[in-house]
Structures are given as structure tokens and as C-alpha cells.
Design an enzyme around this catalytic site. Structure first.
Site, short mmCIF file in Angstrom:
data_model
loop_
_atom_site.label_atom_id
_atom_site.label_comp_id
_atom_site.label_asym_id
_atom_site.label_seq_id
_atom_site.Cartn_x
_atom_site.Cartn_y
_atom_site.Cartn_z
NE ARG A 34 -4.32 -1.54 1.85
CZ ARG A 34 -5.29 -1.73 2.72
NH1 ARG A 34 -5.13 -1.41 3.98
NH2 ARG A 34 -6.43 -2.28 2.33
CE LYS A 197 -19.30 -15.61 9.04
NZ LYS A 197 -19.39 -14.36 9.82
N GLY A 350 -7.16 -9.21 0.92
CA GLY A 350 -5.88 -9.44 1.59
C GLY A 350 -5.23 -10.79 1.30
N GLY A 373 -12.14 -4.61 1.62
CA GLY A 373 -13.57 -4.25 1.66
C GLY A 373 -13.94 -3.33 0.50
C1 3PG Z 1 -8.65 -2.12 4.90
O1 3PG Z 1 -7.60 -2.63 5.32
O2 3PG Z 1 -9.54 -2.78 4.33
C2 3PG Z 1 -8.81 -0.64 5.02
O3 3PG Z 1 -7.63 -0.03 5.43
C3 3PG Z 1 -9.98 -0.26 5.90
O4 3PG Z 1 -9.78 -0.69 7.21
P1 3PG Z 1 -11.03 -0.94 8.16
O5 3PG Z 1 -11.70 -2.19 7.69
O6 3PG Z 1 -10.46 -1.06 9.56
O7 3PG Z 1 -11.95 0.26 8.02
#
Ligand code: 3PG
Length: 393
Positions: A34, A197, A350, A373
Site C-alpha cells: 500500500r 461466508k 488481503g 472491503g
Molecule cells: C482495509 O484494510 O480494508 C482498510 O484499510 C480499511 O480498514 P477498516 O476495515 O479497519 O476500516
């Protein structure tokens, strides 16, 4: 819609929201993807004479200062990667009189990083007072935090009320790849969804069923589909309240002429533990005491066959319990298959991104998203608040 190229940054202070929410171990950054991907925007601003003030969150400290969530190690790594000084200006309040003073003293071309935004409660609440405080530091706001774009927080949404705003180069690039793939994909278009899920991916499945030719379902979410077809899944993770939903999805797929691919063979173990040993079984042979923890070779072959003609592929989510080495092979072999395709391949999430790095195939894939997300919400066809805010500002 303004881009970073529409502004004159010379001698201006650019307040830049980045997503430096990176993995750390014992105070050292263990995954710097990142940070690396934020460099083009930072370099652009430096080259154009801006004073660059970087802001980010790290982890979930829940609105209070906790030393282990400090961005200090990230400032160090960013400086190494940028090959430039990155002045870390720490404050438990992120912005205070001292911080304001130090930011004022920055010279054109200098870079600073402030402390973790989530040490302040106002950040996640999108509190206008905190947003205003942040905005007071800069002349122009640049949002380059694609990974956080699905959150509506003070540092990416609130702040746009107070400053001229635009998206950074990374955000621009991420949106372009996802939008091109979803709006106008070169066909055949295949999606591979994994993870634990069905309920986490239902929005994505519904959106993609209207667009893809092939939908591959792996990971524990596949168990729910296998069980809905009457197969034994033993002690595997399964969502019993989603069996009907799984049947509806399969019916909808048939109606839309979408080919659904489920695992044909799986790696099972009697339990999930760090030293569990896996056994390969056909899905028909899974017993009551088995736990499905990865996909097998035949599944990979089957997936490879179904993707052979694909021209656009998106992958989100692992095939098994990726964090345990014994059950990480399916995910790693899968990304190797994707690397061989003559197709646009977009990877998000991830574990999938970690698998790409482990397999060493990053340069053979079209786009590796910095969003977990956020990339899922793009695949759901949602508008992300962090992106809308800069577009509307
Ligand atoms: C992530 O790693 O998906 C983003 O940095 C957002 O983090 P968060 O899910 O803690 O809001």
C-alpha cells in the site's frame, strides 16, 4: 470531475489521505504494497512543488491513543521507499497547535506524515469539527486511500466540505480497472469468489450474476453450496441458514446462462489447527468427521479449464484457510493459473493479494487492488463514499 492534474500545487499544502493501514510485526512493516502504490501521487506532488501532508489510519484503535497503533514505523518505511525524508509529526490528537506549526514550516517538496487518524473519535464518526481541523492544515485535499474508500470518515468524506478536492493517481487507477471490468468487460468474463461466508459475498454474487459467464466458488463459502446440493460437509464451516439462498443463486445462474464451478475435490483434516495434516478427498467422499480446509488438484484443473478462454477475470478471496501453510496451496496454485492467462486479471482482498506475492506472479497480473472491503464494494456495484465525496466536491 477534477483530477490531480487540474490543480496548481506549487507552494501549496496538499493534505493527502493515503491508506497506510499495513501489516506490522514487532514495530516493523511486513507488507508495504500500500505504501509502494501511493508513491506515484506523492512523487507527482513533490515534483509539482507541493508541501505534502500525509494522513492515514492504522488498524482499529477505537478512538484512543495506543502506542502499538502508531504510524512511526510506517513513516520510516515510507521514507525508505520514497528515498526522501518523511517527517513524522506525532500527536495523540493528530492535529494540535504544535502540529499546525510544524506543517506551516514545511517547505515546498517536503513530506510529512501525521499520527494515526483513528486515535481521534471524530475520525470514524465523520465529525465535522475534526474534518475542519484536518482541512485547516492544507490548501488542497487529495484522496488516494482507495482501501478506505468504502468508509465515510472525517479524513476522506468530511474534509471535502472544507477544501477543493480531487482523487489521487492510485484511486484513479483502481476505479478505472474495476469500472472497465464491470461496465465493459472483454468476454468471456469469469469471477472467482472465495472466503468463508456466502453472506459476506451475497451482494457481489448478485451483481456479478448479471455480468459474468463463469462464476467459480471456492473457500468455505463453497461448503454451503455443496451442502445445498445434498453433499456431506462434515464438520466444515457452513451457513445452514443460507442453504436456500445457495439454491436460489444456482437457479438464477442457470437462468442467466452463468456456469457455476464448485470444488470437485478438497483437502480435509479432522480439525483446524496449525499442525493439522490435510488429506485429499473427492467432495463425494467427505465424511462426518472431516473439515474442508482447501481445494484439491482436480478442482484446480477444472477451474483452469473453465478459465482457459476467459478474457477478463476477477478474483476475491482465498480457496482455503490461507493463513495456515498446509491449507494455502490451493490459493497459491490458483493465482499461478491466473498468471498464465491471456486475460485482464484483477485481484483484490488481503489473502488473495498475499498469495500473489507468495507465488511471485504480481508482474503477470493486470491489477492488484490495494482494497479489501473497498474492492468488494466495487464488485457489488456500489458507489464508494470516499470516491463520491471527491467527485462531488
Ligand atoms: C482495509 O484494510 O480494508 C482498510 O484499510 C480499511 O480498514 P477498516 O476495515 O479497519 O476500516
Amino acid at each position: 470531475k477534477k483530477t490531480i492534474r487540474d490543480f496548481d500545487f506549487n507552494d501549496k499544502t496538499a493534505l493527502v489521505r493515503v491508506d497506510f493501514n499495513v501489516p506490522l510485526k514487532d514495530g516493523v512493516v511486513t507488507g508495504d504494497d500500500r505504501i509502494v502504490k501511493a508513491i506515484p501521487t506523492i512523487d507527482y506532488l513533490v515534483e509539482n512543488g507541493a508541501k505534502v501532508v500525509l494522513v492515514s489510519h492504522l488498524g482499529r484503535p477505537k478512538g484512543e491513543y495506543k502506542e502499538e497503533f502508531s504510524l512511526a514505523p510506517v513513516a520510516k518505511r515510507a521514507a525508505e521507499l520514497l528515498k526522501k525524508d518523511v517527517k513524522f509529526i506525532p500527536s495523540k490528537e493528530v492535529v494540535d497547535v504544535k502540529v499546525i506549526e510544524e506543517v506551516k514550516n514545511l517547505k515546498s517538496g517536503e513530506i510529512a506524515l501525521l499520527e494515526n487518524l483513528r486515535f481521534v473519535k471524530g475520525e470514524e464518526k465523520n465529525d465535522p469539527d475534526f474534518a475542519k481541523k484536518l482541512a485547516s492544515l492544507g490548501d488542497i485535499f487529495v484522496n488516494d486511500a482507495f482501501g478506505t474508500a468504502h468508509r465515510a470518515h472525517a479524513s476522506n468524506v468530511g474534509v471535502t466540505e472544507f477544501l477543493p478536492s480531487c482523487a489521487g493517481l492510485l484511486v484513479e487507477k483502481e476505479i478505472k480497472y474495476f469500472e472497465d471490468a464491470l461496465k465493459n468487460p472483454e468476454k468471456p468474463f469469469a469471477a472467482i469468489l472465495g472466503g468463508s461466508k456466502v453472506s459476506d459475498k451475497i451482494g457481489v454474487i448478485e451483481n456479478l450474476l448479471e455480468k459474468v459467464d463463469v462464476l467459480v466458488i471456492v473457500g468455505a463459502m463453497a461448503n454451503t453450496f455443496l451442502k445445498s446440493k445434498g453433499l456431506e460437509v462434515g464438520k466444515s464451516l457452513v451457513e445452514d441458514d443460507k442453504l436456500d439462498l445457495a439454491r436460489e443463486i444456482m437457479a438464477k445462474a442457470t437462468e442467466n446462462h452463468v456456469e457455476i464451478i464448485l470444488p470437485k475435490d478438497v483437502i480435509v483434516a479432522p480439525e483446524l489447527s496449525d499442525n493439522a495434516k490435510g488429506t485429499l478427498k473427492k467432495v463425494e467422499d467427505v465424511g462426518q468427521d472431516d473439515m474442508i480446509l482447501d481445494i484439491g488438484k482436480e478442482s484446480l484443473k477444472d477451474i483452469e479449464g473453465s478459465l482457459s478462454k476467459a478474457k477478463t477475470v476477477v478474483l476475491n478471496g482465498p480457496c482455503g484457510v490461507f493463513e495456515i501453510e498446509e491449507f494455502s496451496h490451493g490459493t497459491i496454485e490458483l493465482v499461478k493459473i491466473l498468471a498464465k492467462l491471456d486475460a485482464t486479471v484483477i485481484v483484490g482482498g488481503g489473502d488473495s493479494v498475499a498469495a500473489v506475492e507468495k507465488a511471485g506472479v504480481a508482474d503477470k497480473l493486470t491489477h492488484i487492488s490495494t482494497g479489501g472491503g473497498a474492492s468488494l464494494e466495487m464488485l457489488e456495484g456500489k458507489k464508494l463514499p470516499g470516491i463520491e465525496a471527491v467527485e462531488e466536491a
